[in-house]
Scaffold this active site. Structure first.
Site, PDB file in Angstrom:
ATOM      1  N   ARG A  91      12.034 -15.204   1.971  1.00 30.15           N
ATOM      2  CA  ARG A  91      10.692 -15.439   2.523  1.00 30.15           C
ATOM      3  C   ARG A  91      10.771 -16.729   3.332  1.00 30.15           C
ATOM      4  NH1 ARG A  91       4.756 -15.177  -0.196  1.00 30.15           N
ATOM      5  NH2 ARG A  91       5.252 -12.988   0.188  1.00 30.15           N
ATOM      6  N   CYS A 112      -3.728  -7.316   0.686  1.00 25.77           N
ATOM      7  CA  CYS A 112      -2.405  -7.629   0.122  1.00 25.77           C
ATOM      8  C   CYS A 112      -2.456  -8.743  -0.914  1.00 25.77           C
ATOM      9  CB  CYS A 112      -1.437  -7.989   1.242  1.00 25.77           C
ATOM     10  SG  CYS A 112      -1.967  -9.420   2.189  1.00 25.77           S
ATOM     11  N   ARG A 133       3.825  -3.247  -5.568  1.00 28.65           N
ATOM     12  CA  ARG A 133       4.924  -4.056  -5.032  1.00 28.65           C
ATOM     13  C   ARG A 133       6.178  -3.837  -5.885  1.00 28.65           C
ATOM     14  NH1 ARG A 133       3.896  -8.461  -1.890  1.00 28.65           N
ATOM     15  NH2 ARG A 133       6.161  -8.354  -1.657  1.00 28.65           N
ATOM     16  N   HIS A 183       5.894  -8.346   7.171  1.00 30.75           N
ATOM     17  CA  HIS A 183       5.854  -8.336   5.701  1.00 30.75           C
ATOM     18  C   HIS A 183       6.114  -6.894   5.246  1.00 30.75           C
ATOM     19  CE1 HIS A 183       5.240  -9.611   1.757  1.00 30.75           C
ATOM     20  NE2 HIS A 183       3.957  -9.911   1.747  1.00 30.75           N
ATOM     21  N   ASP A 218      -6.691  -8.969   5.400  1.00 33.39           N
ATOM     22  CA  ASP A 218      -5.802 -10.026   4.888  1.00 33.39           C
ATOM     23  C   ASP A 218      -6.466 -11.368   5.177  1.00 33.39           C
ATOM     24  OD1 ASP A 218      -3.600 -11.510   3.981  1.00 33.39           O
ATOM     25  OD2 ASP A 218      -2.421 -11.201   5.798  1.00 33.39           O
ATOM     26  N   GLN A 267       5.456  -5.506   1.617  1.00 32.94           N
ATOM     27  CA  GLN A 267       4.031  -5.287   1.355  1.00 32.94           C
ATOM     28  C   GLN A 267       3.610  -3.924   1.889  1.00 32.94           C
ATOM     29  OE1 GLN A 267       1.653  -7.391  -0.264  1.00 32.94           O
ATOM     30  NE2 GLN A 267       0.604  -5.432  -0.160  1.00 32.94           N
TER      31      GLN A 267
HETATM   32  N1   CP Z   1       1.030 -10.171  -1.081  1.00 33.19           N
HETATM   33  C1   CP Z   1       1.966 -11.139  -1.260  1.00 33.19           C
HETATM   34  O1   CP Z   1       3.034 -11.150  -0.612  1.00 33.19           O
HETATM   35  O2   CP Z   1       1.649 -12.048  -2.206  1.00 33.19           O
HETATM   36  P1   CP Z   1       2.467 -13.377  -2.554  1.00 33.19           P
HETATM   37  O3   CP Z   1       2.319 -14.316  -1.373  1.00 33.19           O
HETATM   38  O4   CP Z   1       1.820 -13.904  -3.796  1.00 33.19           O
HETATM   39  O5   CP Z   1       3.906 -13.030  -2.763  1.00 33.19           O
HETATM   40  N1  NVA Z   2      -0.682 -13.193   6.081  1.00 35.05           N
HETATM   41  C1  NVA Z   2      -0.469 -13.868   4.826  1.00 35.05           C
HETATM   42  C2  NVA Z   2       0.092 -12.919   3.817  1.00 35.05           C
HETATM   43  C3  NVA Z   2       0.294 -13.491   2.438  1.00 35.05           C
HETATM   44  C4  NVA Z   2       0.898 -12.508   1.492  1.00 35.05           C
HETATM   45  C5  NVA Z   2       0.458 -15.068   5.025  1.00 35.05           C
HETATM   46  O1  NVA Z   2       1.446 -14.938   5.765  1.00 35.05           O
HETATM   47  O2  NVA Z   2       0.172 -16.123   4.472  1.00 35.05           O
END
Ligand code: CP
Ligand code: NVA
Length: 267
Positions: A60, A220, A248, A87, A181, A90
């Site tokens: 990530r 999400c 997930r 993502h 989101d 997700q």
């Molecule tokens: N939806 C999601 O990716 O959540 P986190 O940021 O908690 O991993």
């Molecule tokens: N769009 C959000 C998703 C978090 C799971 C971010 O990137 O922070």
């Protein structure tokens, strides 16, 4: 499996860690400050070295280019656990949730309302690939990247399509699912500007009324009730949000099984 986190996470971190464990593997959670990546070691060398120790790498991070550099130099599968652009894990869980609720994916109309961000991008690409009609409603200033829309169109299968509009009610009309989101993603600095631009894009009861009678609400998570989604939609009877979060785990276990199957010719 190495799980590298250069940004915070609750769901992704725990679902990967538990999933790898349930598949009989051992997850290694590596945070940014604990790795030489944070002191300038290249993603390429990180990939070369980790490939000698682990059977898969997940990351990530912010720039998509980091995932691509890791993947280009790793000898093991590399999984994107979120970048500023995408993502995909997700979106896999989201498709699983839609299939659970509606039986099949082909022809479902999925309306995403809000910021044209990483989550919207992955829904566009994976949704088109899975035969969904994906409609994204975003303000012009926060519209999805046109290059991602072209990518989604190029992979569309089974009648899948992608449309981008600025009108949330038009997107919601006849939808099987309404998705939103956060308005301010990790790494976004212009929070006040975003909140002002996105105010007309809240997922509320009125928007749910524009969708099909059996439509579900998706998010999400993490959510900011009262901002991008109302409390009554998030916690109401049409919300599939917590099943979606659980998925997930299941979707990622399936992904890892697929990616890490041994070649029977090369045990
Ligand atoms: N939806 C999601 O990716 O959540 P986190 O940021 O908690 O991993
Ligand atoms: N769009 C959000 C998703 C978090 C799971 C971010 O990137 O922070």
């Amino acid at each position: 499996m190495a799980l590298i986190f250069q940004k915070p996470s609750t769901r992704t971190r725990v679902s990967f860690e538990v999933g790898v464990f349930e598949l009989g593997g051992r997850p290694l959670v590596l945070r940014e400050g604990e790795m030489q990546l944070s002191r300038g070691e290249s993603p390429a060398d990180t990939a070369r070295v980790l490939s000698r120790f682990v059977h898969a790498i997940a990351i990530r991070t912010g720039p998509q280019a980091i995932v691509e550099e890791l993947a280009a130099h790793a000898e093991v599968p590399v999984v994107n656990m979120l970048t500023d652009e995408h993502h995909p894990c997700q979106a896999l869980a989201d498709l699983l949730t839609l299939r659970e609720r509606f039986g099949a994916l082909r022809g479902l109309r999925l309306a995403y309302v809000g910021d044209g961000n990483n989550v919207a991008h992955s829904l566009m690409v994976l949704g088109a690939l899975a035969g969904l009609e994906v409609v994204v409603a975003a303000p012009p200033e926060l519209a999805p990247d046109p290059a991602v829309a072209r990518l989604a169109e190029s992979v569309a299968a089974d009648g899948g399509s992608v449309t981008v509009t600025h009108d949330p009610a038009a997107a919601a009309a006849g939808a099987h699912a309404l998705y939103t989101d956060v308005w301010v993603s990790m790494g976004d600095t212009d929070s006040e500007r975003r909140r002002a631009l996105l105010e007309p894009y809240r997922l509320d009861e009125r928007l749910m009324e524009a969708a099909r009678g059996d439509a579900i609400a998706l998010h999400c998570l993490p959510a900011h009730p009262g901002e991008e989604i109302t409390e009554s939609v998030l916690y109401g009877p049409r919300s599939a949000v917590f099943d979606q979060a659980e998925n997930r785990l299941h979707a990622q276990k399936a992904l890892l099984e697929l990616l890490m199957q041994r070649d029977p010719a090369d045990p």
